[in-house]
Design a protein around this motif. Sequence first.
Motif, PDB file in Angstrom:
ATOM      1  N   ILE A  62      14.321 -33.069  29.409  1.00 57.95           N
ATOM      2  CA  ILE A  62      13.182 -33.976  29.493  1.00 57.95           C
ATOM      3  C   ILE A  62      12.156 -33.523  28.463  1.00 57.95           C
ATOM      4  N   ALA A  63      11.714 -34.449  27.629  1.00 59.16           N
ATOM      5  CA  ALA A  63      10.590 -34.191  26.737  1.00 59.16           C
ATOM      6  C   ALA A  63       9.352 -34.669  27.474  1.00 59.16           C
ATOM      7  N   THR A  75      15.901 -37.965  36.596  1.00 61.78           N
ATOM      8  CA  THR A  75      16.610 -37.453  35.426  1.00 61.78           C
ATOM      9  C   THR A  75      17.865 -36.702  35.847  1.00 61.78           C
ATOM     10  N   LYS A  76      17.760 -35.882  36.890  1.00 61.78           N
ATOM     11  CA  LYS A  76      18.928 -35.154  37.404  1.00 61.78           C
ATOM     12  C   LYS A  76      19.958 -36.114  37.983  1.00 61.78           C
ATOM     13  N   LEU A 102      22.052 -35.454  25.744  1.00 57.44           N
ATOM     14  CA  LEU A 102      21.096 -36.532  25.934  1.00 57.44           C
ATOM     15  C   LEU A 102      19.941 -36.073  26.807  1.00 57.44           C
ATOM     16  N   GLY A 103      18.791 -36.638  26.568  1.00 56.35           N
ATOM     17  CA  GLY A 103      17.620 -36.315  27.359  1.00 56.35           C
ATOM     18  C   GLY A 103      16.764 -37.550  27.548  1.00 56.35           C
ATOM     19  N   LEU A 104      15.566 -37.342  28.066  1.00 50.79           N
ATOM     20  CA  LEU A 104      14.662 -38.427  28.387  1.00 50.79           C
ATOM     21  C   LEU A 104      13.251 -38.059  27.974  1.00 50.79           C
ATOM     22  N   ALA A 105      12.531 -39.000  27.391  1.00 45.23           N
ATOM     23  CA  ALA A 105      11.099 -38.817  27.160  1.00 45.23           C
ATOM     24  C   ALA A 105      10.392 -39.259  28.427  1.00 45.23           C
ATOM     25  N   MET A 120       2.233 -33.829  31.718  1.00 48.42           N
ATOM     26  CA  MET A 120       1.738 -32.471  31.503  1.00 48.42           C
ATOM     27  C   MET A 120       0.737 -32.508  30.351  1.00 48.42           C
ATOM     28  N   PRO A 121      -0.531 -32.272  30.663  1.00 52.78           N
ATOM     29  CA  PRO A 121      -1.543 -32.293  29.600  1.00 52.78           C
ATOM     30  C   PRO A 121      -1.175 -31.329  28.471  1.00 52.78           C
ATOM     31  N   LEU A 122      -1.547 -31.684  27.269  1.00 54.23           N
ATOM     32  CA  LEU A 122      -1.247 -30.827  26.116  1.00 54.23           C
ATOM     33  C   LEU A 122      -1.948 -29.481  26.218  1.00 54.23           C
ATOM     34  N   GLU A 123      -3.066 -29.435  26.895  1.00 57.94           N
ATOM     35  CA  GLU A 123      -3.847 -28.207  27.028  1.00 57.94           C
ATOM     36  C   GLU A 123      -3.636 -27.583  28.408  1.00 57.94           C
TER      37      GLU A 123
END
Length: 75
Positions: free
Chosen positions: A57-58, A49-50, A30-33, A64-67
Amino acid sequence: MGLTGATALTGFTKKPDLVRRSPENVNLSLGLASYTLRKFKLDDVIKMTKRVGLGSIALKDVHMPLEVQQMTLRP
């Protein structure tokens, strides 16, 4: 009429079986967006999250900017 009365009228009074056995060979991660916690800083998102035991984590662009440049990434 409250929820109890409405439930009694519909006939759905049996509580669901919340404890179920899962197959032992299931490998589920399992993770988190991070968008879910978009109002928090990235460091706080990682800590939360931890704390709840999620291993992934997504990261969304709010954290975090895509660029992003390679030098700005932390290990």
